[in-house]
Design a protein around this motif. Structure first.
Motif, PDB file in Angstrom:
ATOM      1  N   ILE A 138       0.853  -1.187   0.000  1.00 47.99           N
ATOM      2  CA  ILE A 138       0.000   0.000   0.000  1.00 47.99           C
ATOM      3  C   ILE A 138       0.887   1.234   0.000  1.00 47.99           C
ATOM      4  N   GLN A 139       0.386   2.276  -0.650  1.00 49.20           N
ATOM      5  CA  GLN A 139       1.111   3.526  -0.748  1.00 49.20           C
ATOM      6  C   GLN A 139       0.384   4.595   0.062  1.00 49.20           C
ATOM      7  N   ASN A 140       1.116   5.207   0.988  1.00 51.82           N
ATOM      8  CA  ASN A 140       0.629   6.384   1.691  1.00 51.82           C
ATOM      9  C   ASN A 140       1.041   7.590   0.860  1.00 51.82           C
ATOM     10  N   GLY A 141       0.246   7.880  -0.148  1.00 54.39           N
ATOM     11  CA  GLY A 141       0.598   8.920  -1.100  1.00 54.39           C
ATOM     12  C   GLY A 141      -0.385  10.063  -1.096  1.00 54.39           C
ATOM     13  N   LEU A 142      -0.645  10.598  -2.288  1.00 54.54           N
ATOM     14  CA  LEU A 142      -1.586  11.709  -2.410  1.00 54.54           C
ATOM     15  C   LEU A 142      -2.965  11.318  -1.914  1.00 54.54           C
ATOM     16  N   ASN A 143      -3.301  10.030  -2.017  1.00 56.59           N
ATOM     17  CA  ASN A 143      -4.608   9.572  -1.528  1.00 56.59           C
ATOM     18  C   ASN A 143      -4.761   9.814  -0.024  1.00 56.59           C
ATOM     19  N   VAL A 144      -3.729   9.475   0.725  1.00 52.21           N
ATOM     20  CA  VAL A 144      -3.762   9.633   2.183  1.00 52.21           C
ATOM     21  C   VAL A 144      -3.628  11.106   2.572  1.00 52.21           C
ATOM     22  N   ASP A 187      -2.343   8.757  13.730  1.00 52.25           N
ATOM     23  CA  ASP A 187      -2.896   7.533  14.315  1.00 52.25           C
ATOM     24  C   ASP A 187      -3.702   6.743  13.290  1.00 52.25           C
ATOM     25  N   GLN A 188      -4.452   7.432  12.445  1.00 53.19           N
ATOM     26  CA  GLN A 188      -5.214   6.742  11.406  1.00 53.19           C
ATOM     27  C   GLN A 188      -4.288   6.068  10.397  1.00 53.19           C
ATOM     28  N   ILE A 189      -3.224   6.751  10.043  1.00 51.62           N
ATOM     29  CA  ILE A 189      -2.263   6.171   9.105  1.00 51.62           C
ATOM     30  C   ILE A 189      -1.615   4.926   9.701  1.00 51.62           C
ATOM     31  N   LEU A 190      -1.205   5.013  10.945  1.00 51.30           N
ATOM     32  CA  LEU A 190      -0.575   3.862  11.596  1.00 51.30           C
ATOM     33  C   LEU A 190      -1.549   2.701  11.734  1.00 51.30           C
ATOM     34  N   THR A 191      -2.819   2.992  11.993  1.00 45.90           N
ATOM     35  CA  THR A 191      -3.830   1.935  12.087  1.00 45.90           C
ATOM     36  C   THR A 191      -3.998   1.237  10.744  1.00 45.90           C
ATOM     37  N   ALA A 192      -4.031   2.011   9.669  1.00 47.11           N
ATOM     38  CA  ALA A 192      -4.153   1.421   8.337  1.00 47.11           C
ATOM     39  C   ALA A 192      -2.950   0.546   8.008  1.00 47.11           C
ATOM     40  N   CYS A 193      -1.767   0.987   8.398  1.00 45.11           N
ATOM     41  CA  CYS A 193      -0.552   0.204   8.144  1.00 45.11           C
ATOM     42  C   CYS A 193      -0.547  -1.083   8.961  1.00 45.11           C
ATOM     43  N   LEU A 194      -1.003  -1.005  10.194  1.00 40.96           N
ATOM     44  CA  LEU A 194      -1.116  -2.199  11.020  1.00 40.96           C
ATOM     45  C   LEU A 194      -2.089  -3.192  10.395  1.00 40.96           C
ATOM     46  N   LEU A 195      -3.200  -2.689   9.877  1.00 39.72           N
ATOM     47  CA  LEU A 195      -4.166  -3.549   9.191  1.00 39.72           C
ATOM     48  C   LEU A 195      -3.527  -4.219   7.985  1.00 39.72           C
ATOM     49  N   ALA A 196      -2.816  -3.446   7.172  1.00 42.60           N
ATOM     50  CA  ALA A 196      -2.169  -4.011   5.984  1.00 42.60           C
ATOM     51  C   ALA A 196      -1.168  -5.099   6.356  1.00 42.60           C
ATOM     52  N   ASP A 197      -0.430  -4.873   7.414  1.00 47.54           N
ATOM     53  CA  ASP A 197       0.551  -5.856   7.876  1.00 47.54           C
ATOM     54  C   ASP A 197      -0.137  -7.148   8.309  1.00 47.54           C
ATOM     55  N   ARG A 198      -1.270  -7.021   8.969  1.00 47.21           N
ATOM     56  CA  ARG A 198      -1.952  -8.194   9.519  1.00 47.21           C
ATOM     57  C   ARG A 198      -2.713  -8.997   8.458  1.00 47.21           C
ATOM     58  N   VAL A 199      -3.202  -8.321   7.396  1.00 47.05           N
ATOM     59  CA  VAL A 199      -4.016  -9.047   6.415  1.00 47.05           C
ATOM     60  C   VAL A 199      -3.210  -9.554   5.223  1.00 47.05           C
ATOM     61  N   GLY A 200      -1.890  -9.363   5.248  1.00 55.17           N
ATOM     62  CA  GLY A 200      -1.071 -10.074   4.283  1.00 55.17           C
ATOM     63  C   GLY A 200      -0.394  -9.272   3.195  1.00 55.17           C
ATOM     64  N   TYR A 201      -0.371  -7.960   3.310  1.00 54.99           N
ATOM     65  CA  TYR A 201       0.388  -7.184   2.327  1.00 54.99           C
ATOM     66  C   TYR A 201       1.888  -7.390   2.556  1.00 54.99           C
TER      67      TYR A 201
END
Length: 361
Positions: free
Chosen positions: A6-12, A20-34
Motif C-alpha cells: 500500500i502507498q501512503n501517497g496523495l490519496n492519504v 494515528d489513522q495512518i498507523l492503524t491502516a498500516c497495522l491492518l495491511a501488515d496483519r491481512v497479508g500485504y
C-alpha cells in the motif's frame, strides 16, 4: 513471487488522515497479508490546501515500530533536498530499526517539491546518477573502509557511515524511472523499478529496456531474477464503475500525459506543449501549466486511460491487475481511493489478492 503493497501517497494526504489513522491502516495491511508499505516524499501538495503532508522517514520509523512483516520504503524520495549521504544513512537506519525491512525508493526529483523553495533543479538526471553512485558507496563504507568519490556534482573524501544495514548487500534500491536514459540507469544501478502513471503497454515496453540494460551492464542472473518490476497503481472500489470512472478520468489522463505514452500508443503530440519545460518548471501552484496539461491530456482516449487504473468491484479490478502481470509486474504498490480507505485495504486483501496469487502458482 508476486507482492502487494500500500502507498501512503496523495490519496492519504488528500484525505487528511491523522498520524494515528495512518498507523492503524498500516497495522491492518501488515496483519491481512500485504508485503510492503510505502510513503510519499512531498514538501506540500498546494492543489489541496486541507491535505496533511508528513515527513516520510519519520512516518516510516513509526510504521516500523507498529508492524512486524512488511517491507518499508519511500515512494519516492530524492537526493536533491537532502544530500545523498543523508539518504543513505536514513535508509540504513530504517532498515535497522525495522530489523531488515528497509527499502529505498528514489527518483530524480520534481519541480513541485523544489520551485517554491528556490532549490535548483538543473541537470537532475546527471545528478541522480552521481547520487546513486554515492549512496551505494556509502552503503558499504565503515571507519575501516572509507570511500572516495570525485564527481561533477558530489565529492567524498575518506568518507564513511558508522551503521551497517541488516539487509545484505544493502537495502534494495527501487528507481522511479520513466525516460530512456533513466530506464537504462535503472538497469545499471537498481534492484527494482517503481513508476507511476503507466498503461500495461508502456510498462511492457519500458521493462524490456531495463532488462536490456541489465544484461549490457553485466548484472548477475540472480540480480535479474530477483529484480522487482513494481508499479504504483490506483484502486477505486465502487459498485458503479462507470460513474466512478466519469469522476476520475480527467485526473487519470493528466497523470498519463507524457511523451512515452504518446509514443507507445501512437498518439499525436500536442503542438506547442514543451514536455521538457513542463517537467523541470511545472508546479501545482502554477495555474497556467495546470490548464495546458489538462487541455493536452483530454486527447488521450478513454480506453487507454482506463487500462492504467482499477475501478469498480473486485471482479472489475482483477482483470486490470492480470493485464499488468502479463506485462511483467511482480510488485503492486496500491493507492486506495474512495471514502472507505480501511475497508478497501481489507477488501483487496480478501477478494483480490488470493485470486491473483493463485494464478501465479
Amino acid at each position: 513471487m508476486l507482492k502487494f503493497g500500500i502507498q501512503n501517497g496523495l490519496n492519504v494526504a488528500r484525505a487528511g488522515f491523522s498520524e494515528d489513522q495512518i498507523l492503524t491502516a498500516c497495522l491492518l495491511a501488515d496483519r491481512v497479508g500485504y508485503d510492503s508499505i510505502w510513503y510519499m516524499d512531498h514538501s506540500n501538495v498546494p492543489q489541496w490546501s486541507k491535505a496533511t503532508v508528513l515527513d516520510p522517514w519519520v512516518m516510516l520509523s513509526a510504521i516500523a515500530a507498529t508492524t512486524q512483516n512488511v517491507e518499508l520504503g519511500t515512494c519516492v524520495t530524492d537526493a536533491i533536498r537532502r544530500h545523498p549521504s543523508n539518504i543513505a544513512l536514513a535508509t540504513i537506519t530504517l532498515d535497522r530499526i525495522s530489523k531488515g525491512r528497509g527499502t529505498l525508493g528514489i527518483g530524480a526529483g520534481e519541480a513541485q517539491n523544489l520551485k517554491e523553495f528556490n532549490i535548483p533543479f538543473d541537470n537532475p538526471v546527471s545528478k541522480w546518477e552521481e547520487q546513486l553512485q554515492v549512496i551505494k558507496l556509502l552503503y558499504e563504507s565503515t571507519p575501516e573502509h572509507k570511500v572516495n568519490f570525485n564527481g561533477k556534482y558530489y565529492q567524498l573524501n575518506d568518507a564513511c557511515l558508522q551503521a551497517r544495514p541488516v539487509r545484505r548487500p544493502h537495502p534494495p534500491i527501487y528507481m522511479a524511472a520513466g525516460g530512456q536514459r533513466t530506464l537504462q540507469m535503472t538497469g545499471k544501478y537498481g534492484d527494482g523499478w517503481l513508476p507511476i502513471g503507466y498503461t500495461p503497454e508502456l510498462f511492457e515496453d519500458h521493462a524490456k529496456t531495463i532488462l536490456k540494460s541489465m544484461k549490457e551492464n553485466n548484472r548477475t542472473q540472480e540480480e535479474i531474477d530477483t529484480f522487482q518490476n513494481a508499479i504504483d497503481i490506483d484502486v477505486y472500489f465502487s459498485e458503479d464503475a462507470e460513474e466512478s470512472w466519469a469522476k476520475m478520468k480527467e485526473a487519470v489522463k493528466v497523470s498519463l500525459f507524457k511523451p512515452e505514452i504518446l509514443r507507445v500508443h501512437n498518439l499525436k503530440a500536442i503542438d506547442g506543449f514543451d514536455f521538457k519545460k513542463y517537467f523541470t518548471e511545472y508546479s501545482m501552484s502554477n495555474q497556467d501549466w495546470i490548464v495546458k496539461m489538462r487541455e493536452g491530456a483530454t486527447t488521450i482516449p478513454d480506453s487507454i486511460a482506463r487500462s492504467s487504473v482499477a475501478v469498480g468491484t473486485p471482479d472489475d479490478v482483477i482483470p486490470v491487475f492480470e493485464r499488468f502481470m502479463k506485462a511483467g509486474v511482480n510488485h503492486f504498490v496500491i493507492r486506495f481511493w474512495g471514502s472507505n480507505y480501511f475497508g478497501s485495504i481489507d477488501k483487496f486483501a480478501s477478494k483480490v489478492m488470493p485470486h491473483l496469487k493463485g494464478n501465479t502458482r
